[in-house]
Design an enzyme around this catalytic site. Sequence first.
Site, PDB file in Angstrom:
ATOM      1  CB  THR A  97      50.954  -8.467   2.296  1.00 57.34           C
ATOM      2  OG1 THR A  97      52.221  -8.325   3.231  1.00 57.34           O
ATOM      3  CG2 THR A  97      50.016  -9.397   3.068  1.00 57.34           C
ATOM      4  CB  VAL A 153      53.593 -11.968  15.033  1.00 58.37           C
ATOM      5  CG1 VAL A 153      52.789 -11.655  14.400  1.00 58.37           C
ATOM      6  CG2 VAL A 153      54.518 -12.791  15.344  1.00 58.37           C
TER       7      VAL A 153
END
Length: 324
Positions: free
Chosen positions: A185, A214
């Site tokens: 990420t 999520v």
Amino acid sequence: MKRRHFIKKAGITGMAIPMIPGTLSAATFSEEQKSFAGPVCIATWNFHEASKKAGELLKTGSSALDAVQEGVMVEESNVANTTVGIGGTPDREGNVTLDACIMAPDGNAGSVAYLQNIEHPVAVARKVMEDTPHVMLVGEGALNFALQNGFEKQDLLNDKTRAAYKEWLEEKKYQPIINIENHDTIGMVCMDKNGDIAGACTTSGLAYKMQGRVGDSPIIGAGLFIDNKIGGAAATGMGEEIIKNVCSFLAVELMRQGKSPKEACKQAVERVIERNPGYMDFQVAVIALNKNGETGGYAIHDGFSYMVNAEGKNENVKSGFYKG
Ligand code: ASP
């Protein structure tokens, strides 16, 4: 770049957690490096190209907001990065679902979650921020919004990720014990020539996550937080823990209380450790930049590093960490 070192289960439960000082190791920008006068960019992991791009833009006078967007978009387009944008690892159903957010110096923010088939979720997040009365759009709504705004639909899987998914399907084993070095990420925080601070964060999330999951990356305060008076922070690692401890917001609030970015990141990570005795099984890392151009990072486990682009240099800095 080898990113396949898994943490072993330690089985520590209910024990008092010793506070072991993090190991600092030298880079050109050591962790003790204090303030940068000019524009500064920090980014999670060792995304040299992304921070280089942002640094170049800042140098030529771009706003922090444009720099973070363009910077993280480099990784969204990088097919070799299997945790961001195109080439991202799918969920258990074989769908690549992307989460991203962006936050501006004026406190405005935009976010998308569970977005499929769009290469640049951060650009969609920016449109949400600038062209809608909302902060966050998810799933089909986010996709429709992207398509209405001229984004093109495309297949985000490639031969490599398709083959890896096929292999994974044979055992369908989901291990919540996650790879400490395989969270690609990108979270980025930049300060521009005017001293304004913006941030962005983008990911395909945990590999083989449940459908609909999520993570922290699109959640303002969790994966990213900016307060232009104080500074900004971004997080990477086990999203569930980052959400539960609102790590980026926490780091910014700690800086507001006078902590250095490094100390703020350390205390935010220690909060996660204090609240979950299972911390040996997951990684959480936080990076931060304050208004004086000071930078810092901290992680639970060894193996985390972050980029610092300032004063014409683009360096990877090894983060302090709690436990080797
Ligand atoms: N924080 C991301 C998530 O949980 C994963 C990561 O940083 O690699 O979705």
